[in-house]
Design an enzyme around this catalytic site. Structure first.
Site, short mmCIF file in Angstrom:
data_model
loop_
_atom_site.label_atom_id
_atom_site.label_comp_id
_atom_site.label_asym_id
_atom_site.label_seq_id
_atom_site.Cartn_x
_atom_site.Cartn_y
_atom_site.Cartn_z
N THR A 121 0.79 -1.22 0.11
CA THR A 121 0.12 -0.03 -0.07
C THR A 121 0.99 1.21 0.00
O THR A 121 0.24 2.47 -0.04
CB THR A 121 -1.00 0.16 1.20
OG1 THR A 121 -0.11 -0.28 2.33
CG2 THR A 121 -1.98 -1.05 1.03
N GLU A 122 2.11 1.25 -0.16
CA GLU A 122 3.06 2.41 0.11
C GLU A 122 2.47 3.31 -0.88
O GLU A 122 2.50 4.65 -0.53
CB GLU A 122 4.55 2.01 -0.15
CG GLU A 122 5.14 1.41 1.20
CD GLU A 122 4.76 -0.34 0.94
OE1 GLU A 122 5.62 -1.02 1.77
OE2 GLU A 122 4.14 -0.81 0.05
#
Length: 244
Positions: A121-122
């Site tokens: 999800t960065e």
């Protein structure tokens, strides 16, 4: 309050991430306590192998945005897992996000239940999977990682196995783990250590070659305006400004 629960059965030390109210996010405190627990297990001649697992419905949600670990501390933790002279086996029955996937990649064997889900999800909060790439890029399928790194999509245990993040998945994770742990208990300790050394040599080369640059990249991105917007949006449960 302890953040790592320790138990032992037949020479297998189980370390459980135990901050379920924070979704086992990688805070500075949790990273430090886990590193200490791994060091203790590595030095203990009564430990043949380590199982890394979790309490609650999430293995790890990634970095704790309110109390993030120093990037160098996270690098040191991942390296400690890779260098530990005992096999480290991940047992996953819940969700894994961002930095939590770095823990999986650092482990020698990783088994998850069919209920587990995964996502890098960065990029959705304005950063990149920098530090966790040290073990990941050495072990996972580069083409599959490209999609997951760039889109942040959620994927299941079957896809995680095909990507190389998992060794195996099963409806009953403990049934799947039983023959693995039995095999480790039957192995000679010195032979296990030397065999692990063979398997992790290339991963450690990546740490030696790239750790400083990726640590600097992580620090720079987390201090960026886009990261501030992305983290604020995440905490406020809204889309960041760049979503179109």
């Amino acid at each position: 309050m302890t953040l790592i629960a320790r138990t032992r059965a037949r020479a297998v030390e189980t370390l459980a991430l135990d901050a379920p109210q924070r979704r086992n996010a990688l805070s500075a405190a949790l990273v430090g306590e886990l590193a200490d627990a791994l060091t203790d297990a590595g030095r203990d001649t009564g430990v043949r192998a380590v199982v890394l697992t979790h309490t609650g419905t999430t293995f790890s949600a990634g970095a704790d945005l309110k109390d993030p670990p120093d990037p160098e501390a996270l690098v040191a933790l991942l390296r400690r897992i890779v260098e530990l002279p005992k096999p480290v086996v991940a047992r996953v029955t819940g969700h894994v996000r961002a930095g939590g996937l770095g823990l999986l990649a650092a482990c020698d064997i990783a088994v998850a239940s069919t209920a587990a889900t995964f996502a890098f999800t960065e990029v959705r909060i304005g950063v990149a999977p920098a530090v966790i790439s040290l073990p990941l890029l050495s072990r996972a399928n580069p083409r599959a990682l490209s999609r997951h790194y760039l889109t942040g999509e959620r994927f299941d245990a079957a896809e995680a196995t095909a990507t190389g993040l998992l060794t195996a998945y099963a409806e009953d994770v403990d049934t799947a783990l039983a023959p693995i742990l039995d095999g480790l208990r039957r192995a000679a300790p010195d032979a296990l250590a030397e065999t692990k050394r063979l398997l992790t040599a290339r991963v450690l080369e990546a740490f030696d070659r790239e750790a400083a640059d990726l640590t600097a990249l992580s620090a720079r991105l987390f201090a960026s305006p886009q990261a501030r917007e992305g983290m604020t949006a995440f905490l406020e449960r809204r889309d960041p400004a760049w979503v179109v």
